[in-house]
Design an enzyme around this catalytic site. Sequence first.
Site, PDB file in Angstrom:
ATOM      1  N   SER A 176       0.835  -1.217   0.000  1.00 27.00           N
ATOM      2  CA  SER A 176       0.000   0.000   0.000  1.00 27.00           C
ATOM      3  C   SER A 176       0.865   1.260   0.000  1.00 27.00           C
ATOM      4  O   SER A 176       0.566   2.228  -0.717  1.00 27.00           O
ATOM      5  CB  SER A 176      -0.962   0.004   1.189  1.00 27.00           C
ATOM      6  OG  SER A 176      -0.277  -0.197   2.399  1.00 27.00           O
ATOM      7  N   HIS A 184      -2.407  -8.714   1.749  1.00 29.24           N
ATOM      8  CA  HIS A 184      -1.992  -7.494   2.488  1.00 29.24           C
ATOM      9  C   HIS A 184      -3.093  -7.171   3.511  1.00 29.24           C
ATOM     10  O   HIS A 184      -3.456  -8.028   4.314  1.00 29.24           O
ATOM     11  CB  HIS A 184      -1.735  -6.391   1.450  1.00 29.24           C
ATOM     12  CG  HIS A 184      -1.072  -5.158   1.963  1.00 29.24           C
ATOM     13  ND1 HIS A 184      -0.419  -5.086   3.161  1.00 29.24           N
ATOM     14  CD2 HIS A 184      -0.965  -3.902   1.426  1.00 29.24           C
ATOM     15  CE1 HIS A 184       0.068  -3.859   3.330  1.00 29.24           C
ATOM     16  NE2 HIS A 184      -0.262  -3.117   2.295  1.00 29.24           N
ATOM     17  N   HIS A 204       5.140 -13.200   6.753  1.00 25.85           N
ATOM     18  CA  HIS A 204       5.446 -11.814   6.383  1.00 25.85           C
ATOM     19  C   HIS A 204       6.607 -11.804   5.396  1.00 25.85           C
ATOM     20  O   HIS A 204       7.502 -12.645   5.479  1.00 25.85           O
ATOM     21  CB  HIS A 204       5.797 -10.971   7.617  1.00 25.85           C
ATOM     22  CG  HIS A 204       5.668  -9.514   7.362  1.00 25.85           C
ATOM     23  ND1 HIS A 204       6.682  -8.759   6.851  1.00 25.85           N
ATOM     24  CD2 HIS A 204       4.603  -8.675   7.511  1.00 25.85           C
ATOM     25  CE1 HIS A 204       6.257  -7.509   6.706  1.00 25.85           C
ATOM     26  NE2 HIS A 204       5.007  -7.432   7.093  1.00 25.85           N
ATOM     27  N   ARG A 235       3.370  -5.465  16.308  1.00 27.00           N
ATOM     28  CA  ARG A 235       1.992  -4.922  16.264  1.00 27.00           C
ATOM     29  C   ARG A 235       1.015  -5.972  16.786  1.00 27.00           C
ATOM     30  O   ARG A 235       0.018  -5.655  17.427  1.00 27.00           O
ATOM     31  CB  ARG A 235       1.645  -4.494  14.830  1.00 27.00           C
ATOM     32  CG  ARG A 235       2.579  -3.404  14.283  1.00 27.00           C
ATOM     33  CD  ARG A 235       2.362  -3.160  12.806  1.00 27.00           C
ATOM     34  NE  ARG A 235       2.614  -4.357  12.000  1.00 27.00           N
ATOM     35  CZ  ARG A 235       2.416  -4.435  10.688  1.00 27.00           C
ATOM     36  NH1 ARG A 235       1.944  -3.381  10.030  1.00 27.00           N
ATOM     37  NH2 ARG A 235       2.676  -5.547  10.026  1.00 27.00           N
ATOM     38  N   ASP A 270      -2.375  -8.623  11.417  1.00 21.47           N
ATOM     39  CA  ASP A 270      -3.786  -8.929  11.132  1.00 21.47           C
ATOM     40  C   ASP A 270      -4.321 -10.112  11.940  1.00 21.47           C
ATOM     41  O   ASP A 270      -5.529 -10.334  11.977  1.00 21.47           O
ATOM     42  CB  ASP A 270      -3.949  -9.210   9.628  1.00 21.47           C
ATOM     43  CG  ASP A 270      -3.532  -8.011   8.793  1.00 21.47           C
ATOM     44  OD1 ASP A 270      -3.908  -6.894   9.166  1.00 21.47           O
ATOM     45  OD2 ASP A 270      -2.820  -8.194   7.791  1.00 21.47           O
TER      46      ASP A 270
END
Length: 434
Positions: A240, A270, A317, A326, A372
């Site tokens: 992105s 993504h 990843h 995260r 995510d």
Amino acid sequence: MEKLKQLFFEKSQALRAEVKRWSKEQGDKQVDSVSVRQLLGGARGVKMMLWETSKLDSIEGIRFRGYSIPELRELLPKGDGKEPRPEGLFWLMLVDEIPTEEDVKWLTDQWTQRSNVPEQTFKVLEALPPDTHPMTQFIAAITSMQSSSIFARRYAEGLGKSEYWRPVYEDAMNLIARLPRIAAYIYRRTYHGGDHIAPDISLDWAANFAHMLGNDSEDFKDLMRLYLTIHADHEGGNASAHTSHLVNSTLSDPYLSFAAGMASLAGPLHGLANQEVVKWITNMLDALGTSNPSKEQIAEYVQGTLKAGKVIPGYGHAVLRRPDPRFMAQKSFAEEHLSDDEMVQVVWKVFEVVPPILQGLGKVKNPWPNVDAHSGALLMHYGIKEYSFYTVLFGVSRALGVLSAMCWSRALGLPLERPKSVTSGWLREFLNQA
Ligand code: CMX
């Protein structure tokens, strides 16, 4: 099959096999400064871009201007909340200084003043069927505001190169200011019959967003502050960020460049992975007929997903080689606020079960969870259960990173991005000669 399609099928399958072989057998050979594996493998690890706002290390994870996520949770201003305000991160990314409480308050006021969404944007959204995917609505809404781009207007008037950054800064500030209202509007029209909630201008950017989504609890406001901070930037190479950067390098304005980046975020490899995680867990619980599966049951379900040729969403990843900080930040939030939540318990069990299975495949470079894998369970707990909306939340946050980086790209006068491609014929000849 029709002739054209059949011909394409035959030729592409033959080349697919050859390309795989080149990567496997001659992947280490150098073509100029990159290896054949990198040329064929999505330019993994190729250094080709300047990106000021954050840097990703495969082991440490993301650092924003040198600060890790735990450090930012300590250092960034929190106002009357417990989590950092995303306004503070934007300030830090833009000028490489930790802002004061007063600086952050000024930025909140700025974004409040700039938050008015043009009427045509609501009209564009209302013209779309309510079951249009929220990311499609989000991109349409961003694009619909392009006519208010100050950069596009000033460029058409003949703006000089050294001044490009000024209108880009103004567009970035306006766009970020408007996004929570747009995202909340999409959420309420899609899932709550158009029962919209007016903004509360006494609140900070993330808390007002939480309010417009429909949950006014202090914990949810803090979750949104944390969520919108940690998803903001992940250096420049992710899809992105890189898409926005590439499109903006043509001097396409920030609205169109950011919309392009959001199209990239909407891919399941993504940002869309955040909806896929909850979909996958929900399907698993349905299939197993329990909300509290054992580790053995989860392991069996994981094997079934892999056997069906699918990926385990939320794991793996392109750069990271450790559990994503995260993910860990969201886990620590969950430990503090909602450790008894059933869905959170499942996410934690999946975290124990999946990595050794992926490791056992021998080809997955990173078996650990990414950002995510956890976000959906937190949102579900606070009533945002409609998982097709989740990537929009990611997108609102990602605006902070890509738009602050865009200010830098134009201030530094970075040129049009133009890497070089080769044909398979060229590569075949090169490999035959090498
Ligand atoms: N489940 C099953 N297989 C996986 C896997 C996963 N979670 N992650 C990687 N693999 C497979 C790849 O599909 C690839 O298989 P083939 O060689 O058969 O094509 C192999 O392992 C090697 O891939 P890799 O080099 O480890 O990973 P990539 O850099 O190519 O891809 C990513 C990275 C994120 C796309 C991949 O790990 C994946 O598909 N993960 C699941 C989707 C996901 O969670 N995406 C979100 C990422 C974070 C974000 O951007 O929001």
